[in-house]
Design a protein around this motif. Sequence first.
Motif, PDB file in Angstrom:
ATOM      1  N   ASP A 124       0.847  -1.192   0.000  1.00 34.71           N
ATOM      2  CA  ASP A 124       0.000   0.000   0.000  1.00 34.71           C
ATOM      3  C   ASP A 124       0.884   1.244   0.000  1.00 34.71           C
ATOM      4  O   ASP A 124       1.390   1.664   1.051  1.00 34.71           O
ATOM      5  CB  ASP A 124      -0.911  -0.002   1.231  1.00 34.71           C
ATOM      6  N   ILE A 125       1.068   1.850  -1.157  1.00 40.14           N
ATOM      7  CA  ILE A 125       1.956   3.013  -1.258  1.00 40.14           C
ATOM      8  C   ILE A 125       1.298   4.302  -0.785  1.00 40.14           C
ATOM      9  O   ILE A 125       1.945   5.332  -0.721  1.00 40.14           O
ATOM     10  CB  ILE A 125       2.484   3.187  -2.695  1.00 40.14           C
ATOM     11  N   SER A 126       0.040   4.217  -0.416  1.00 38.53           N
ATOM     12  CA  SER A 126      -0.639   5.425   0.063  1.00 38.53           C
ATOM     13  C   SER A 126      -0.342   5.723   1.530  1.00 38.53           C
ATOM     14  O   SER A 126      -0.640   6.809   2.008  1.00 38.53           O
ATOM     15  CB  SER A 126      -2.147   5.296  -0.135  1.00 38.53           C
ATOM     16  N   LEU A 127       0.248   4.776   2.251  1.00 36.09           N
ATOM     17  CA  LEU A 127       0.581   4.994   3.665  1.00 36.09           C
ATOM     18  C   LEU A 127       1.764   5.946   3.786  1.00 36.09           C
ATOM     19  O   LEU A 127       2.697   5.905   2.989  1.00 36.09           O
ATOM     20  CB  LEU A 127       0.930   3.667   4.340  1.00 36.09           C
ATOM     21  N   THR A 128       1.723   6.771   4.816  1.00 32.97           N
ATOM     22  CA  THR A 128       2.853   7.663   5.077  1.00 32.97           C
ATOM     23  C   THR A 128       3.904   6.907   5.886  1.00 32.97           C
ATOM     24  O   THR A 128       3.618   5.883   6.518  1.00 32.97           O
ATOM     25  CB  THR A 128       2.411   8.913   5.855  1.00 32.97           C
ATOM     26  N   LEU A 129       5.109   7.434   5.879  1.00 34.77           N
ATOM     27  CA  LEU A 129       6.191   6.807   6.644  1.00 34.77           C
ATOM     28  C   LEU A 129       5.901   6.848   8.141  1.00 34.77           C
ATOM     29  O   LEU A 129       6.268   5.941   8.878  1.00 34.77           O
ATOM     30  CB  LEU A 129       7.521   7.485   6.333  1.00 34.77           C
ATOM     31  N   ASP A 130       5.237   7.912   8.597  1.00 36.59           N
ATOM     32  CA  ASP A 130       4.872   8.007  10.009  1.00 36.59           C
ATOM     33  C   ASP A 130       3.884   6.907  10.398  1.00 36.59           C
ATOM     34  O   ASP A 130       3.960   6.364  11.502  1.00 36.59           O
ATOM     35  CB  ASP A 130       4.269   9.377  10.320  1.00 36.59           C
ATOM     36  N   GLU A 131       2.949   6.602   9.521  1.00 34.39           N
ATOM     37  CA  GLU A 131       1.980   5.534   9.806  1.00 34.39           C
ATOM     38  C   GLU A 131       2.671   4.179   9.880  1.00 34.39           C
ATOM     39  O   GLU A 131       2.352   3.362  10.756  1.00 34.39           O
ATOM     40  CB  GLU A 131       0.889   5.500   8.731  1.00 34.39           C
TER      41      GLU A 131
END
Length: 180
Positions: A124-131
Amino acid sequence: MHEKINKTIYFLICFGIVMLIIGIITSGIQWFISKWIFSDIPMEVKMISERKIQNLSMYIIFIGFVVPILLAFITNFAKTNCAINTGRIKRLRLAFKFYIFGSIGILLISLYRGLTFMIVLAKDISLTLDEIEASLFFGSQLFRDVCYVVSYPIFIFGLIWYLMILWDVLSRLPDSKIQK
């Protein structure tokens, strides 16, 4: 007594060689994963996820190979130029065991983080690195802190203790042996 210090030096060198091989294999696995398995994800996402695994390869080679080989050479120098008593040999071996325990903890944490980032971003490339970072260690900040608090200080303690023992041994060298 020289037999025990030789075993310590041999162990340092063997550990370093094994970790060098693991570091090279890790680099190869990282290349294989990024080239073949995750070839469908965008380049920006791939570069972000690969960064964590590249750090792991550098950690393995530096922590696992460079430092133990340097310690082996310094220990061998100390052995040949002055007498190291049995108590110091035991402390050197115990200090290196602390070093190994801490370094394995650091490497396992880095492996876990690197693989997690690669796998999650590939799905899932929509996740942010913080998530993704927040989801590490089952989302538990306490578990994460415990892992870091155990690994890094033990690693640093083992390395500093080993170096302090060597410093003590080398400080007892006569000036004439240092100048030659």
